[in-house]
Design an enzyme around this catalytic site. Structure first.
Site, PDB file in Angstrom:
ATOM      1  N   ARG A 114      25.302 -34.543 -36.246  1.00  0.00           N
ATOM      2  CA  ARG A 114      25.700 -33.127 -36.119  1.00  0.00           C
ATOM      3  C   ARG A 114      26.795 -32.963 -35.074  1.00  0.00           C
ATOM      4  NH1 ARG A 114      21.007 -30.330 -32.492  1.00  0.00           N
ATOM      5  NH2 ARG A 114      20.248 -32.203 -31.498  1.00  0.00           N
ATOM      6  N   GLU A 156      20.987 -16.175 -44.236  1.00  0.00           N
ATOM      7  CA  GLU A 156      21.740 -17.243 -44.886  1.00  0.00           C
ATOM      8  C   GLU A 156      22.319 -16.814 -46.223  1.00  0.00           C
ATOM      9  OE1 GLU A 156      18.608 -17.526 -43.755  1.00  0.00           O
ATOM     10  OE2 GLU A 156      18.813 -18.834 -41.993  1.00  0.00           O
ATOM     11  N   PHE A 166      17.839 -24.426 -45.091  1.00  0.00           N
ATOM     12  CA  PHE A 166      18.339 -23.051 -45.244  1.00  0.00           C
ATOM     13  C   PHE A 166      19.733 -23.033 -45.859  1.00  0.00           C
ATOM     14  CE2 PHE A 166      15.886 -23.110 -41.087  1.00  0.00           C
ATOM     15  CZ  PHE A 166      14.672 -23.004 -41.732  1.00  0.00           C
ATOM     16  N   HIS A 181      20.203 -31.268 -39.689  1.00  0.00           N
ATOM     17  CA  HIS A 181      18.748 -31.404 -39.659  1.00  0.00           C
ATOM     18  C   HIS A 181      18.165 -31.726 -41.031  1.00  0.00           C
ATOM     19  CE1 HIS A 181      19.616 -29.723 -35.805  1.00  0.00           C
ATOM     20  NE2 HIS A 181      18.355 -29.618 -35.447  1.00  0.00           N
TER      21      HIS A 181
END
Lengths: 317, 281
Positions: free
Chosen positions: A13, A61, A86, A112
């Protein structure tokens, strides 16, 4: 076998964040959106340097995906950021209609992913996202292996016109890709040439595959290791060329075996060159809380699991 | 600039187009299409500033997004009559290999369409994104969007409504087709939505009522008012009170024609109530 050096563990990330920083400085059309996870997505530098090109949408989202689609109308290149769960399942219909079917140039960037976000548990550990995204017509699906490659992929997808799903993760993993390596979408990377078995891996399991190949070499087994950073479009040619030499294959991914890289590879092989295949993947299950290392061990996603799969597939040659 | 009677003539022809398109393939959504005919005709022929031709980015012109994509017949007819594509192409509506899909899409390259819609509740978010792109591009043009009232039952709208005011998206005019009907009956029977004006205002929007949403003069006056309220820090909502099935007596005062095509006899009756003005395709 060829030796790869871990330049120091780092999270993929952060590779995304570094890529965004660079894009912020080089491409004025790139804009970033985030659904209340700026810290997790490591994009604070992009925001500090380009406040007018950042859109904080809050915990919404579905709205984020629609806004991203709208921003393309006017020439912007939106990068959405939230967790993989999400970024996909929660907003599947928004991606399907407003982005994929509408041919919008949106980059869906998902951190993630998989089990290795760890202690948060199964609500956040999506193992179905590759399948969801690869089924969408026109969607490119990329799962880079380390920090350097995630940074390079982030920069590369800005130059690609069309929707892209870019998947990365939370834990610090080995960083071994050359820092200046150009990222070519859809082009598999040969990491180690071998003759007895092909291991194709994606994401941080590529490093596990390299460790497994070393272990196998000590047992007199020559493993070819290929980094499949792009799951769609899949580099059929590289896979076929390798299995024609080795005669068997193991696929390795942090994803359900249903819908993942392994199934994509199996489709290519079954139609063009039937080959014994074993899957290193989760077995149609949800995850659970634990440390990343514990989860990789329990769910059979580490170098040990790859070695076992190789020994098993060799018997089927 | 067309006068009111010219807009009325276009509307009458658009009604004929809608009825004939839906009748030919025995499918589609005439009720909501007829209810919004005056509004969309007025938008494309009077209210919006439009460039000649079509390009996806639409820089330097106003843009329109249809969120309730099932009223594609009225959208297609107005686009064709405005010159975006040949009027004759309306006869391909919902046929295999047509650019005029059941619900609008960019996928077949139909000029005038900038987003797919049909799965409800997504258009306002898209319109907001396009409005924010306009701001980044220093383009002072306005984004218009249309949504069904029943469509507001989809939660994504309320994410978008909250966001638009929080981010001061004041170059956006979102119109609600307030006909009080949805597939299963009246919105009050299916899921009462309470006081929509108060809800939008509570979310920080400026709200304009157009009580006579099938009256062209009222639409022009109301939309002029809505436009005058843009650029003042708030998104603008227009509550457009319409009659589903307007202009065809037996399709009015009911939700029955939401997604049903007329028979041959019903078509003849409906067309006789709307005599040809610009020429049928």
């Amino acid at each position: 076998m060829k030796k790869y050096i871990d330049q120091g563990k780092n999270d993929t990330r952060s590779g995304y964040g570094a890529g965004m920083t660079e894009l912020g400085r080089t491409n004025p059309n790139v804009v970033a959106l985030c659904a209340d996870l700026v810290g997790s997505l490591k994009i604070q530098t992009f925001i500090d340097e380009n406040p007018e090109r950042f859109f904080q949408v809050g915990i919404a989202e579905a709205n984020m995906m629609g806004i991203a689609a709208g921003l393309t109308i006017g020439g912007k290149i939106p990068f959405t950021g939230t967790f993989a769960n999400f970024s996909t399942g929660r907003v599947y219909d928004q991606i399907r209609q407003s982005i994929a079917y509408s041919d919008k140039n949106v980059k869906i960037c998902a951190s993630h992913a998989g089990l290795t976000l760890g202690e948060d548990g199964a609500t956040h550990q999506i193992l179905e996202d590759i399948g969801l995204m690869k089924m969408l017509p026109g969607m490119t699906v990329i799962n880079p292996c380390d920090y350097n490659q995630t940074k390079a992929a982030t920069i590369a997808i800005a130059e690609h016109h069309g929707p892209v799903y870019l998947r990365f993760g939370r834990p610090k993993v080995a960083n071994f890709t050359p820092v200046d390596q150009k990222f070519e979408i859809g082009k598999a990377l040969m990491l180690n040439e071998g003759t007895d078995v092909t291991i194709v891996a994606t994401g941080h399991l590529v490093w596990e595959a390299l460790i497994a190949a070393e272990t196998l070499e000590n047992q007199g087994i020559s493993a070819e290791v290929i980094n499949i950073h792009t799951i769609k479009p899949l580099d059929d040619e590289a896979i076929l060329k390798s299995v024609k030499k080795t005669g068997c294959i193991v696929t390795a991914e942090e994803h359900n075996y249903l819908g993942g890289l392994g199934e994509s590879v199996a489709r290519v092989l079954s139609t063009q060159h039937p080959t014994p295949q074993e899957f290193v993947a989760t077995n149609d299950t949800f995850g659970e809380s634990g440390t990343p290392e514990q989860l990789m061990e329990k769910y059979g996603l580490n170098n040990k699991a790859i070695v076992e799969a190789v020994l098993s597939v060799l018997k089927r040659k | 600039m067309p006068n009111v009677s010219e807009l009325q003539d276009i509307t009458t022809q658009v009604r004929r187009d809608i009825l004939r398109m839906v009748h030919k393939v025995n499918s589609g959504h005439p009720g909501g299409s007829l209810g919004c005919a005056e509004f969309i005709v007025s938008l494309y022929n009077e209210i919006m500033e439009l460039k000649e031709g079509f390009d996806m980015d639409g820089i330097g012109e106003d843009l329109f997004f249809l969120s309730n994509g099932h009223i594609s017949p009225v959208f297609y007819s107005v686009l064709a009559r405005r010159g975006y594509f040949p009027v004759n192409e309306l006869e391909t509506f919902r046929l295999l290999n047509s650019r005029l899909q059941g619900h609008p899409t960019t996928h077949e390259g139909l000029p005038g369409v900038r987003i797919a819609s049909g799965s409800l509740g997504q258009g306002m978010s898209v319109a907001i994104g396009a409005a924010q792109a306009k701001k980044l591009n220093k383009d002072s043009h306005i984004i218009y969007s249309l949504h069904g009232d029943g469509e507001l039952q989809e939660g994504q709208n309320w994410e978008a409504i909250m966001y638009a005011s929080a981010k001061k998206v004041d170059n956006l005019i979102s119109t609600i087709d307030y006909n009080g009907q949805q597939i299963d009956g009246s919105t009050d029977d299916v899921l009462p939505m309470g006081d929509l004006k108060a809800k939008f205002e509570a979310f920080g929007w400026d709200v304009v009522d157009i009580k006579e949403g099938n009256d062209i003069e009222a639409i022009l006056t109301g939309m002029k008012e809505a436009k005058s309220r843009t650029g003042k820090g708030k998104p603008v909502c227009v509550l457009l009170y319409t009659m589903m099935g307007n202009g065809v007596d037996f399709m009015m005062h009911t939700h029955a024609w939401h997604g049903k095509a007329p028979s041959d006899e019903q078509l003849a009756d409906a067309l006789s109530q709307n005599p040809e003005t610009l020429g049928d395709y």
